[in-house]
Write an enzyme that holds these catalytic residues in place. Structure first.
Site, mmCIF file in Angstrom:
data_model
loop_
_atom_site.group_PDB
_atom_site.id
_atom_site.type_symbol
_atom_site.label_atom_id
_atom_site.label_comp_id
_atom_site.label_asym_id
_atom_site.label_seq_id
_atom_site.Cartn_x
_atom_site.Cartn_y
_atom_site.Cartn_z
ATOM 1 N N LYS A 153 -12.806 -1.492 6.056
ATOM 2 C CA LYS A 153 -12.109 -2.384 6.977
ATOM 3 C C LYS A 153 -12.670 -2.230 8.390
ATOM 4 O O LYS A 153 -13.229 -3.162 8.925
ATOM 5 C CB LYS A 153 -10.606 -2.119 6.971
ATOM 6 C CG LYS A 153 -9.849 -2.731 5.787
ATOM 7 C CD LYS A 153 -9.866 -1.916 4.526
ATOM 8 C CE LYS A 153 -9.189 -2.601 3.365
ATOM 9 N NZ LYS A 153 -8.294 -1.731 2.625
ATOM 10 N N TRP A 199 0.829 -1.220 0.000
ATOM 11 C CA TRP A 199 0.000 0.000 0.000
ATOM 12 C C TRP A 199 0.852 1.255 0.000
ATOM 13 O O TRP A 199 0.540 2.225 -0.687
ATOM 14 C CB TRP A 199 -1.009 -0.015 1.158
ATOM 15 C CG TRP A 199 -2.115 -0.993 0.891
ATOM 16 C CD1 TRP A 199 -2.402 -2.120 1.602
ATOM 17 C CD2 TRP A 199 -3.061 -0.955 -0.203
ATOM 18 N NE1 TRP A 199 -3.457 -2.776 1.018
ATOM 19 C CE2 TRP A 199 -3.888 -2.095 -0.078
ATOM 20 C CE3 TRP A 199 -3.291 -0.082 -1.269
ATOM 21 C CZ2 TRP A 199 -4.928 -2.388 -0.971
ATOM 22 C CZ3 TRP A 199 -4.314 -0.362 -2.169
ATOM 23 C CH2 TRP A 199 -5.119 -1.495 -2.015
ATOM 24 N N ASP A 241 -1.970 6.795 6.221
ATOM 25 C CA ASP A 241 -3.022 5.913 5.705
ATOM 26 C C ASP A 241 -3.349 4.918 6.818
ATOM 27 O O ASP A 241 -2.549 4.044 7.127
ATOM 28 C CB ASP A 241 -2.507 5.192 4.449
ATOM 29 C CG ASP A 241 -3.504 4.177 3.897
ATOM 30 O OD1 ASP A 241 -4.570 3.980 4.499
ATOM 31 O OD2 ASP A 241 -3.195 3.587 2.829
HETATM 32 C C1 LIG Z 1 -7.640 -1.272 1.488
HETATM 33 C C2 LIG Z 1 -6.526 -0.302 1.601
HETATM 34 C C3 LIG Z 1 -6.341 0.721 0.658
HETATM 35 C C4 LIG Z 1 -7.180 0.866 -0.572
HETATM 36 O O1 LIG Z 1 -8.492 1.139 -0.302
HETATM 37 P P1 LIG Z 1 -9.532 1.392 -1.499
HETATM 38 O O2 LIG Z 1 -10.719 1.868 -0.736
HETATM 39 O O3 LIG Z 1 -9.741 0.090 -2.186
HETATM 40 O O4 LIG Z 1 -8.972 2.419 -2.392
HETATM 41 C C5 LIG Z 1 -5.295 1.602 0.869
HETATM 42 N N1 LIG Z 1 -4.484 1.492 1.932
HETATM 43 C C6 LIG Z 1 -4.627 0.507 2.844
HETATM 44 C C7 LIG Z 1 -3.685 0.439 4.002
HETATM 45 C C8 LIG Z 1 -5.655 -0.422 2.706
HETATM 46 O O5 LIG Z 1 -5.807 -1.386 3.623
#
Ligand SMILES: *Cc1c(COP(=O)(O)O)cnc(C)c1O
Length: 367
Positions: free
Chosen positions: A202, A102, A178
């Site tokens: 999540k 990521w 993030d």
């Molecule tokens: C799932 C995730 C993303 C991407 O999320 P989307 O909503 O599919 O764009 C980015 N960073 C992390 C750490 C993630 O777990």
């Protein structure tokens, strides 16, 4: 009706109590005679839902008054673009700690848009088994901010500290994080960050929503060529209703926040449950001959637990039998293989106990 145990990395399990509440309110939201899905986002009923969700999130995370909370769209992936657009208006370079897939996607997007992305530290040399320490992070002289990924959802690698973002001249720049796969898993000191963002699917609610928490002095750093809907200032001034927001996802996120506050008892209580769940599963992995996880103990994710079987020919039967036993979505990400059990807030401790029992039984029979 049977609800199986769902270990999906995302979209992920939601609390059963939240889904039941949504079901009960589905056709007629609290006597208003319509579903939340059918409401105008400008209606008094909906604005009350939206404001309550923000207030509960502020309460949970103790978000200081000088931070704005945005409920926006486009996934966490869109924030890989929105962050540099919002923060590079005064020039400078985006700096990153690379801890896995990521982070690398965020780095690649910054590179793609602005031709520049400085990797200030990387876990790559360790095979992504260890998060760089503070002393290993070297920002560029022109760093505008430092971007980190709190929890690498695919690799199962998590920060065990909050880094400081200091340039070689000693000047501190904003820390951007993030937190898609770890937000709300425990208490957080928001004041350490300039920007926090998290895709909802999540630990917050259904897909289609992204929560951004931004310090208000950073609203003035945007590039003028930015797409309107990326703009934190625009979203803040418009109450995240510059265009039609993801109304139902926002409402469900609000139900999750209420569940965390009232059913769980807040984030310290949630963190204790999460610590217990993860400790049990890692202990079961470490005590077995069949299963293994390579991550440095201090950096093991509490939310995403990847593990491999000693003989990969057992992967298929493991997954098939797990599914038979009502344990869903244990297949690891296609880029790393093996297994991954995601233990987000809504995954009950009973699910982890059932998984551990299944793993032991499978090892006894096949290991
Ligand atoms: C799932 C995730 C993303 C991407 O999320 P989307 O909503 O599919 O764009 C980015 N960073 C992390 C750490 C993630 O777990």
């Amino acid at each position: 009706m049977t609800r199986h145990f769902n270990f999906c990395a995302g979209p992920a399990a939601l609390p059963t109590a939240v889904l039941e509440r949504a079901r009960d309110e589905m056709l007629d939201y609290r006597g208003h005679g319509l579903s939340v899905m059918e409401m105008s986002h400008r209606s008094a009923e909906y604005v009350a839902i939206a404001e309550k969700a923000e207030a509960d999130l502020r309460e949970l995370l103790a978000i200081p008054a000088n931070y704005r909370v945005l409920f926006t769209q486009g996934g966490a992936t869109q924030q890989f673009a929105a962050v540099p657009y919002n923060l590079l208006g005064n020039g400078g370079t985006a700096n990153f700690v690379d801890t896995g897939i990521w982070s690398r996607k965020a780095i690649a997007e910054s590179h793609h848009l602005f031709g520049d992305a400085r990797v200030a530290a990387s876990s790559e040399a360790s095979g992504n088994t260890r998060v760089p320490q503070q002393g290993e992070i070297e920002l560029s002289h022109d760093a505008a901010y430092l971007h980190v990924t709190a929890n690498e959802t695919i690799g199962g690698l998590a920060f065990d500290y909050t880094p400081r973002a200091v340039r070689p001249d000693g000047g501190e720049v904003p820390l951007v994080c993030d937190m898609s796969s770890s937000i709300l898993s425990g208490p957080l000191d928001v004041s350490r960050y300039g920007v926090i963002y998290a895709g909802a699917q999540k630990n917050i609610g259904p897909a289609g929503l992204v929560v951004v928490i931004v310090r208000d002095d950073l609203l003035e750093r945007a590039r003028p060529d930015m797409p309107t809907l990326f703009g934190y200032k625009t979203l803040a001034e418009g109450g995240s209703m510059v265009n039609t927001p993801a109304t139902y996802s926002w409402y469900l996120a609000g139900l999750v926040f209420e569940w965390l506050r009232h059913d769980i008892g807040g984030l310290p209580a949630m963190e204790a449950i999460n610590a217990r769940k993860a400790a049990k599963l890692y202990a079961a992995i470490d005590d077995s001959e069949l299963y293994s996880n390579p991550i440095a103990p201090a950096n093991r994710s509490r939310m995403n637990v990847p593990f491999v079987l000693a003989d990969e020919r057992l992967d298929r039967p493991f997954l098939a039998e797990a599914e038979q036993a009502g344990l869903l979505n244990l297949k690891g990400h296609r880029s790393v293989g093996g297994m991954r059990a995601s233990l987000y807030n809504a995954v009950p401790e009973a699910a982890v106990d059932a998984l551990i029992d299944f793993m032991a039984d499978f090892e006894n029979r096949k290991g």
